[in-house]
Write a protein that holds these residues in place. Structure first.
Motif, PDB file in Angstrom:
ATOM      1  N   ASP A 148      54.897  33.420  50.932  1.00 42.26           N
ATOM      2  CA  ASP A 148      55.109  33.805  49.537  1.00 42.26           C
ATOM      3  C   ASP A 148      54.881  35.306  49.421  1.00 42.26           C
ATOM      4  O   ASP A 148      53.738  35.762  49.403  1.00 42.26           O
ATOM      5  CB  ASP A 148      54.143  33.053  48.619  1.00 42.26           C
ATOM      6  CG  ASP A 148      54.422  33.284  47.142  1.00 42.26           C
ATOM      7  OD1 ASP A 148      54.697  34.437  46.768  1.00 42.26           O
ATOM      8  OD2 ASP A 148      54.328  32.319  46.358  1.00 42.26           O
ATOM      9  N   PRO A 149      55.929  36.115  49.373  1.00 39.87           N
ATOM     10  CA  PRO A 149      55.764  37.575  49.353  1.00 39.87           C
ATOM     11  C   PRO A 149      54.884  38.086  48.223  1.00 39.87           C
ATOM     12  O   PRO A 149      54.171  39.079  48.391  1.00 39.87           O
ATOM     13  CB  PRO A 149      57.204  38.088  49.230  1.00 39.87           C
ATOM     14  CG  PRO A 149      58.048  36.991  49.791  1.00 39.87           C
ATOM     15  CD  PRO A 149      57.345  35.718  49.410  1.00 39.87           C
ATOM     16  N   VAL A 150      54.929  37.426  47.080  1.00 37.15           N
ATOM     17  CA  VAL A 150      54.110  37.876  45.949  1.00 37.15           C
ATOM     18  C   VAL A 150      52.631  37.683  46.254  1.00 37.15           C
ATOM     19  O   VAL A 150      51.801  38.585  46.046  1.00 37.15           O
ATOM     20  CB  VAL A 150      54.507  37.125  44.658  1.00 37.15           C
ATOM     21  CG1 VAL A 150      53.555  37.491  43.515  1.00 37.15           C
ATOM     22  CG2 VAL A 150      55.943  37.454  44.279  1.00 37.15           C
ATOM     23  N   LEU A 151      52.273  36.497  46.741  1.00 34.23           N
ATOM     24  CA  LEU A 151      50.879  36.239  47.092  1.00 34.23           C
ATOM     25  C   LEU A 151      50.427  37.143  48.237  1.00 34.23           C
ATOM     26  O   LEU A 151      49.296  37.642  48.234  1.00 34.23           O
ATOM     27  CB  LEU A 151      50.699  34.774  47.485  1.00 34.23           C
ATOM     28  CG  LEU A 151      50.739  33.742  46.362  1.00 34.23           C
ATOM     29  CD1 LEU A 151      50.622  32.337  46.935  1.00 34.23           C
ATOM     30  CD2 LEU A 151      49.616  33.990  45.363  1.00 34.23           C
ATOM     31  N   ALA A 152      51.297  37.337  49.211  1.00 28.57           N
ATOM     32  CA  ALA A 152      50.934  38.192  50.338  1.00 28.57           C
ATOM     33  C   ALA A 152      50.658  39.614  49.873  1.00 28.57           C
ATOM     34  O   ALA A 152      49.680  40.246  50.319  1.00 28.57           O
ATOM     35  CB  ALA A 152      52.047  38.177  51.382  1.00 28.57           C
ATOM     36  N   ALA A 153      51.478  40.137  49.000  1.00 29.19           N
ATOM     37  CA  ALA A 153      51.276  41.498  48.508  1.00 29.19           C
ATOM     38  C   ALA A 153      49.964  41.619  47.743  1.00 29.19           C
ATOM     39  O   ALA A 153      49.289  42.657  47.795  1.00 29.19           O
ATOM     40  CB  ALA A 153      52.450  41.901  47.617  1.00 29.19           C
ATOM     41  N   GLU A 154      49.592  40.561  47.061  1.00 28.81           N
ATOM     42  CA  GLU A 154      48.364  40.575  46.256  1.00 28.81           C
ATOM     43  C   GLU A 154      47.116  40.441  47.113  1.00 28.81           C
ATOM     44  O   GLU A 154      46.112  41.130  46.884  1.00 28.81           O
ATOM     45  CB  GLU A 154      48.429  39.435  45.233  1.00 28.81           C
ATOM     46  CG  GLU A 154      47.198  39.299  44.372  1.00 28.81           C
ATOM     47  CD  GLU A 154      47.293  38.128  43.405  1.00 28.81           C
ATOM     48  OE1 GLU A 154      46.234  37.722  42.877  1.00 28.81           O
ATOM     49  OE2 GLU A 154      48.418  37.621  43.182  1.00 28.81           O
ATOM     50  N   TRP A 155      47.155  39.558  48.110  1.00 27.42           N
ATOM     51  CA  TRP A 155      45.940  39.197  48.842  1.00 27.42           C
ATOM     52  C   TRP A 155      45.789  39.836  50.214  1.00 27.42           C
ATOM     53  O   TRP A 155      44.668  40.089  50.664  1.00 27.42           O
ATOM     54  CB  TRP A 155      45.866  37.672  48.991  1.00 27.42           C
ATOM     55  CG  TRP A 155      45.556  36.956  47.726  1.00 27.42           C
ATOM     56  CD1 TRP A 155      46.454  36.429  46.841  1.00 27.42           C
ATOM     57  CD2 TRP A 155      44.254  36.684  47.187  1.00 27.42           C
ATOM     58  NE1 TRP A 155      45.796  35.838  45.788  1.00 27.42           N
ATOM     59  CE2 TRP A 155      44.438  35.975  45.975  1.00 27.42           C
ATOM     60  CE3 TRP A 155      42.957  36.944  47.613  1.00 27.42           C
ATOM     61  CZ2 TRP A 155      43.377  35.543  45.192  1.00 27.42           C
ATOM     62  CZ3 TRP A 155      41.890  36.514  46.837  1.00 27.42           C
ATOM     63  CH2 TRP A 155      42.107  35.823  45.648  1.00 27.42           C
ATOM     64  N   GLU A 156      46.891  40.086  50.919  1.00 25.04           N
ATOM     65  CA  GLU A 156      46.766  40.528  52.308  1.00 25.04           C
ATOM     66  C   GLU A 156      45.986  41.834  52.468  1.00 25.04           C
ATOM     67  O   GLU A 156      45.158  41.948  53.390  1.00 25.04           O
ATOM     68  CB  GLU A 156      48.147  40.656  52.955  1.00 25.04           C
ATOM     69  CG  GLU A 156      48.079  40.977  54.433  1.00 25.04           C
ATOM     70  CD  GLU A 156      49.431  40.934  55.134  1.00 25.04           C
ATOM     71  OE1 GLU A 156      49.561  41.616  56.168  1.00 25.04           O
ATOM     72  OE2 GLU A 156      50.351  40.234  54.647  1.00 25.04           O
ATOM     73  N   PRO A 157      46.193  42.848  51.611  1.00 26.70           N
ATOM     74  CA  PRO A 157      45.405  44.073  51.792  1.00 26.70           C
ATOM     75  C   PRO A 157      43.901  43.838  51.702  1.00 26.70           C
ATOM     76  O   PRO A 157      43.121  44.536  52.364  1.00 26.70           O
ATOM     77  CB  PRO A 157      45.898  44.975  50.653  1.00 26.70           C
ATOM     78  CG  PRO A 157      47.267  44.466  50.332  1.00 26.70           C
ATOM     79  CD  PRO A 157      47.184  42.983  50.522  1.00 26.70           C
ATOM     80  N   LYS A 158      43.481  42.868  50.920  1.00 26.21           N
ATOM     81  CA  LYS A 158      42.051  42.589  50.790  1.00 26.21           C
ATOM     82  C   LYS A 158      41.538  41.706  51.927  1.00 26.21           C
ATOM     83  O   LYS A 158      40.385  41.817  52.344  1.00 26.21           O
ATOM     84  CB  LYS A 158      41.771  41.943  49.433  1.00 26.21           C
ATOM     85  CG  LYS A 158      42.095  42.863  48.263  1.00 26.21           C
ATOM     86  CD  LYS A 158      41.797  42.240  46.931  1.00 26.21           C
ATOM     87  CE  LYS A 158      42.232  43.168  45.800  1.00 26.21           C
ATOM     88  NZ  LYS A 158      41.460  44.431  45.793  1.00 26.21           N
ATOM     89  N   LEU A 159      42.398  40.823  52.439  1.00 21.02           N
ATOM     90  CA  LEU A 159      42.012  39.996  53.576  1.00 21.02           C
ATOM     91  C   LEU A 159      41.830  40.831  54.837  1.00 21.02           C
ATOM     92  O   LEU A 159      40.976  40.530  55.674  1.00 21.02           O
ATOM     93  CB  LEU A 159      43.067  38.919  53.834  1.00 21.02           C
ATOM     94  CG  LEU A 159      43.210  37.814  52.784  1.00 21.02           C
ATOM     95  CD1 LEU A 159      44.472  37.002  53.037  1.00 21.02           C
ATOM     96  CD2 LEU A 159      42.004  36.904  52.782  1.00 21.02           C
ATOM     97  N   THR A 160      42.627  41.859  55.000  1.00 23.51           N
ATOM     98  CA  THR A 160      42.586  42.700  56.196  1.00 23.51           C
ATOM     99  C   THR A 160      41.763  43.965  55.985  1.00 23.51           C
ATOM    100  O   THR A 160      41.773  44.860  56.832  1.00 23.51           O
ATOM    101  CB  THR A 160      44.011  43.077  56.633  1.00 23.51           C
ATOM    102  OG1 THR A 160      44.665  43.757  55.556  1.00 23.51           O
ATOM    103  CG2 THR A 160      44.813  41.836  56.988  1.00 23.51           C
ATOM    104  N   SER A 161      41.045  44.020  54.888  1.00 16.65           N
ATOM    105  CA  SER A 161      40.218  45.189  54.576  1.00 16.65           C
ATOM    106  C   SER A 161      39.081  45.354  55.579  1.00 16.65           C
ATOM    107  O   SER A 161      38.643  44.398  56.212  1.00 16.65           O
ATOM    108  CB  SER A 161      39.638  45.044  53.164  1.00 16.65           C
ATOM    109  OG  SER A 161      38.659  46.022  52.905  1.00 16.65           O
ATOM    110  N   TYR A 162      38.584  46.583  55.692  1.00 21.80           N
ATOM    111  CA  TYR A 162      37.442  46.879  56.558  1.00 21.80           C
ATOM    112  C   TYR A 162      36.156  47.001  55.740  1.00 21.80           C
ATOM    113  O   TYR A 162      35.152  47.500  56.232  1.00 21.80           O
ATOM    114  CB  TYR A 162      37.699  48.166  57.341  1.00 21.80           C
ATOM    115  CG  TYR A 162      38.712  48.013  58.444  1.00 21.80           C
ATOM    116  CD1 TYR A 162      38.371  48.244  59.769  1.00 21.80           C
ATOM    117  CD2 TYR A 162      40.028  47.613  58.181  1.00 21.80           C
ATOM    118  CE1 TYR A 162      39.298  48.095  60.798  1.00 21.80           C
ATOM    119  CE2 TYR A 162      40.957  47.464  59.184  1.00 21.80           C
ATOM    120  CZ  TYR A 162      40.589  47.699  60.496  1.00 21.80           C
ATOM    121  OH  TYR A 162      41.519  47.543  61.498  1.00 21.80           O
ATOM    122  N   VAL A 163      36.219  46.502  54.504  1.00 21.17           N
ATOM    123  CA  VAL A 163      35.060  46.560  53.607  1.00 21.17           C
ATOM    124  C   VAL A 163      34.619  45.138  53.267  1.00 21.17           C
ATOM    125  O   VAL A 163      35.437  44.325  52.826  1.00 21.17           O
ATOM    126  CB  VAL A 163      35.391  47.328  52.309  1.00 21.17           C
ATOM    127  CG1 VAL A 163      34.191  47.334  51.368  1.00 21.17           C
ATOM    128  CG2 VAL A 163      35.824  48.756  52.633  1.00 21.17           C
TER     129      VAL A 163
END
Length: 545
Positions: A148-163
């Motif tokens: 789901d591109p919309v969900l991926a755009a919303e969540w992926e940056p936070k899932l792969t965050s270094y924080v």
């Protein structure tokens, strides 16, 4: 009071203050092999830093504290309001924070990301394995959300965050989030198609309300979860956030935390949904297909995690034998102990080499490699995770009674050892998954055979084992009943092929003689005495700085 009855001697110094990464020659060589030259210097630097941190007294103390003070469930606040929060010891947060900062949830978007992450996961979880669960779930959620591109755009940056940010707040307010997973229910367990949790559509696009339960929910303190539920169109995958977009808590009642054999630092719970808001991931009725990429990624982590446990157990055993004297000499110089240690070292190196080969296939991401993974991941998950418990048990015995005492750290490793064989589908599930691939995806078997065939002609015992395997694959009579035997042989042949191609001759010779040539007993320490066992042990010895 001062001791006056005896003088303490012949005690082994703790294995501390060393680089877990560079001391593991099988792992560091795999990284050199699978990462392209332009990326390699940065990978070496980050893994070396992580290795030194993992081998530090501080990280070892964090691991001990996180297990001595397991998580506590707080269902209500002081006023009787439902909060469903899990409290952890500060050491848990320190371990998790260091792991996230080291990129152990970021593999999908950086060069050689899977090899770098797998190597880091193998290194860091040797300090403490329990916090590997949320790391694994968070990492593995990415491919499922990408449907789901919309969900991926919303969540992926936070899932792969270094924080890493602990605590429950709306995801947009956090720099990084963690994900968990809920698939199994009381009535079905692994048979997720028998799930009863209902999903009722709302007027909003892709929005549903869930009603039901999850008998086993991984990392229930997380910010979001991928779960399966029965929608009007069939079993479907959903994203359940803990905090709703308006800042209120979603309905996510944690009934209790599991009292597990091991994995004590990590929370696993039973949860109830009662009008729980969720967003659909993928199409209705295609829940298993949507979530299967997450399952495949977590299965690889089970292989890597077992390799980490084996490596730490073997490192402790060899370290102990290097310093401990008995019967007039060092244990490591005694022929029978050397045989045991070499046998354990072979199992550890074979697990590491296989785990890293699978990670490299994810990075290559060609049609050929995807076909190879379709068989190799469940076969490796079946075999490597099953070898973990006997390896750790034998390594513990190398320390004698000292190994049976909690202060040695070995009992914690032994309690943890069976976990990865059970998580993400136990042995029969993996064996049957291999059979399905063999029967439905001929390109997967072709890719597997091409991989093992790369070492043909280099060792006669490997050649004979490949020939025997082909004979077994050609006979489909009673295939399900002998699936475990078949998958075991496939995993061993694959490990043998990799070691013949990449390991030193003394390692590949010993592996092929014992695991493939059948010159081996039913317990560790039964290798042929004519092999160069001293070199095998020396290669596996962890050397402190």
């Amino acid at each position: 009071m001062a001791a006056t009855t005896h003088t303490v001697t012949n005690q082994v110094p703790p294995l501390v203050g060393y680089d877990v990464y560079t001391a593991d020659r099988a792992l560091s060589e795999a990284v050199e092999r699978h990462i392209e030259p332009g990326v390699l210097p940065g990978a070496r630097e980050e893994l070396g830093a992580l290795g030194r941190a993992a081998g530090s007294a501080q990280a070892q103390e964090w691991g001990a504290q996180a297990n001595e003070h397991p998580p506590v469930l707080r269902t209500h606040d002081r006023y009787g309001n439902r909060i469903d929060e899990v409290e952890f010891h500060p050491s848990w947060h320190r371990l998790l924070g260091h792991a996230v900062a080291a990129g152990l949830t970021d593999a999908w978007g950086r060069p050689a990301g899977h090899v770098r992450r797998a190597a880091g996961f193998l290194v860091w979880t040797q300090a403490e394995a329990g916090h590997g669960c949320p790391l694994s779930m968070t990492h593995a959620a990415v491919p499922a959300l990408r449907t789901d591109p919309v969900l991926a755009a919303e969540w992926e940056p936070k899932l792969t965050s270094y924080v890493y940010e602990e605590g429950l707040r709306p995801a947009p307010e956090k720099a990084g989030v963690l994900f968990g997973m809920g698939m199994t229910e009381k009535q079905g367990g692994t048979d997720v198609r028998s799930n009863k949790t209902r999903a009722e559509p709302l007027s909003g696009e892709g929005e549903y309300l869930l009603t039901g339960h999850k008998w086993f929910c991984s990392a229930p303190m997380s910010d979001g979860f991928l779960v399966l539920a029965q929608a009007p169109g069939g079993l479907t995958c959903f994203l359940v956030p803990r905090v709703l977009p308006d800042g209120t808590r979603n309905v996510f009642a944690i009934q209790r935390l599991k009292d597990k054999l091991g994995n004590k630092s990590n929370a696993s719970g039973e949860v109830e949904f009662d009008g729980t808001w969720a967003r659909r991931v993928g199409e209705e009725g295609r829940g298993v297909r949507t979530i299967i990429e997450m399952v495949a990624a977590t299965r690889l982590d089970c292989v890597v995690g077992s390799a980490a446990l084996m490596r730490q157990a073997v490192a402790q055993a060899i370290h102990h034998a290097t310093y401990r004297r008995a019967f007039g000499g060092l244990l490591t110089d005694k022929p029978l102990m050397r045989n045991v240690l070499a046998d354990l070292a072979l199992e550890s190196e074979a697990a590491t080499v296989l785990a890293m080969r699978l990670a490299s296939a994810y990075d290559t991401d060609t049609e050929e490699e995807r076909a190879f993974l379709r068989i190799a991941v469940p076969a490796a998950k079946y075999w490597v995770t099953k070898r973990c418990t006997p390896v750790v048990g034998e390594a513990l015995e190398c320390l004698g009674g000292n190994g049976y005492v909690e202060e040695s750290g070995m009992p914690r490793l032994l309690r943890e050892a069976p976990l990865n064989s059970i998580w993400e589908g136990s042995g029969n599930v993996q064996a049957l998954d291999v059979l399905r691939a063999l029967q439905r995806e001929p390109q997967a078997l072709d890719a597997f055979l091409r991989e093992v065939g790369k070492a043909r002609g280099a060792d006669h015992r490997l050649d004979a084992a490949i020939k025997d395997l082909l004979t077994e694959l050609a006979d489909l009579e009673g295939i399900e009943a002998r699936a475990r035997r078949l998958v075991e042989r496939m995993a061993l042949v694959l490990q043998g092929s990799l070691l013949v191609r990449w390991a030193p001759p003394e390692v590949s010779d010993a592996f092929c003689a014992s695991r493939l040539g059948r010159d081996w007993g039913t317990a560790f320490g039964t290798l042929p005495h004519s092999l160069d066992l001293a070199s095998v042990v020396a290669r596996a010895r962890p050397v402190a700085e």
